[in-house]
Design a protein around this motif. Structure first.
Motif, PDB file in Angstrom:
ATOM      1  N   SER A  39       3.256   0.669  -5.440  1.00 24.17           N
ATOM      2  CA  SER A  39       3.392  -0.902  -5.090  1.00 24.17           C
ATOM      3  C   SER A  39       2.952  -1.427  -6.483  1.00 24.17           C
ATOM      4  O   SER A  39       2.066  -1.188  -7.134  1.00 24.17           O
ATOM      5  N   ARG A  66       0.799  -1.287  -0.123  1.00 25.75           N
ATOM      6  CA  ARG A  66      -0.017   0.014  -0.044  1.00 25.75           C
ATOM      7  C   ARG A  66       0.788   1.316  -0.165  1.00 25.75           C
ATOM      8  O   ARG A  66       0.626   2.018   1.054  1.00 25.75           O
ATOM      9  N   ASP A  73      -0.504  -6.014  -4.681  1.00 25.30           N
ATOM     10  CA  ASP A  73       0.854  -5.623  -4.370  1.00 25.30           C
ATOM     11  C   ASP A  73       1.745  -6.809  -4.107  1.00 25.30           C
ATOM     12  O   ASP A  73       3.160  -6.795  -3.715  1.00 25.30           O
TER      13      ASP A  73
END
Length: 335
Positions: free
Chosen positions: A284, A97, A119
């Motif tokens: 990410s 994040r 991610d």
């Protein structure tokens, strides 16, 4: 519950508290990862300090307590709905994040973390969790600057999209080559066929030699802008008030990429010489970590670990960061 290092107020390394915290639960589109190691990055200590270098109106105002850290390597403990192709027991790594949680913390300094599947990537089998945790932010920064930006989000530093340049047969100078982003940038550029000039302190000379750089410059003995000429690309990983001088080694039509562009003032000079000055903010990207994994797996790119500390000694790890002269990455381990 779980153990975590939490922040209850901004300040120095001493404000990091090792304590019990609620264990997260994976929601839809997330997996729960049991963390084996977490990597430190500059945004960690900037947030711990309350981003005091920023104007007051830009500083964070989070709800305490918060948990620092973005970079993890570990094992999937549970999978939420729509958990993609990940399964319990998979070894994975991620930058979590970022930059979405840059002002509130992404919760990596903990035994467990929930991670969006977008991610996440499978950990390279050829390296351990300690080295995998050192990769994500630094590797993605180097990748997105040099190889593939990988997204179309607005650029917070400039009105145009950052565009990597071809590296095959080009001469690339990496300033700050011994640091996390620097040593990985050296390897990625060299892997793309560039001649790499590495600028770092003298203690990094042996490492840079082992990485196969074309030339090494100890900045304590010589200024790169005085001894290097006709460079195609300069990647500056250091920032600060001396960035303008990095135009001097560049040939006309070259490029200057700034990882931290705040304070650069020589745009008019660059324009006169046809030099592209560009920056971007790392984001990410699990897909890019998956693309890079084979390079880490087979040793084509290696993560250098400066030092490691148990999670309970996160304050010592931050003291090490504050001391400077970091070669590679600082790591927190959960055991």
């Amino acid at each position: 519950m779980m153990k975590a290092v939490r922040l209850h107020a901004f300040g120095g390394p001493e404000v990091l508290r090792y304590e019990d915290a609620p264990r997260p639960v994976a929601a839809s589109g997330e997996v729960l990862v049991r963390v084996h190691a977490a990597g430190l990055n500059p945004p960690d200590w900037y947030l711990r300090d309350g981003y005091r270098a920023l104007p007051a109106e830009w500083r964070p105002d989070p709800a305490f307590p918060l948990i620092l850290g973005t970079d993890v390597s570990g094992v999937v403990e549970a999978v939420g709905d729509d958990g993609g192709d990940f399964s319990v027991g998979d070894e994975v790594y991620a930058m979590v994040r970022f930059p979405e949680k840059v002002m509130t913390g992404s919760n990596a300094y903990a035994q467990y973390i929930k991670v969006p599947v977008s991610d996440l990537a499978l950990k390279p089998a050829g390296i351990d969790h300690c080295h995998a945790a050192g990769a994500p932010m630094s590797l993605l920064t180097a990748w997105q600057f040099l190889i593939d930006l990988g997204h179309d989000e607005p650029n917070p530093f400039q009105s145009v999209r950052h565009r990597p340049v071809p590296l095959e047969g080009k001469t690339v100078l990496v300033n700050g080559a011994g640091g996390g982003v620097g040593h990985l940038s050296v390897q990625l550029a060299k892997g793309k066929g560039a001649r790499v000039i590495a600028v770092a302190s003298g203690k990094n000379e042996a490492l840079m030699g082992a990485l196969g750089v074309y030339r090494f410059i100890d900045y304590t003995r010589a200024a790169a802008d005085e001894v290097v000429h006709d460079v195609d690309l300069v990647l500056d990983t250091v920032g600060g008030p001396q960035m303008d001088r990095l135009l001097r080694p560049l040939k006309r039509g070259g490029a200057l990429f700034l990882v931290n562009p705040l304070g650069f003032t020589a745009h008019k000079e660059a324009e006169k010489r046809g030099i592209t000055v560009s920056s971007t903010q790392v984001r990410s990207n699990g897909r890019q970590l998956a693309e890079a994994a084979p390079l880490l797996d087979n040793g084509s790119v290696r993560v250098v670990v400066d030092s490691s500390y148990p999670l309970a000694e996160a304050s010592r790890a931050h003291e090490r960061a504050a001391a400077g002269g970091i070669q590679g990455k600082i790591i927190l381990t959960m055991t």
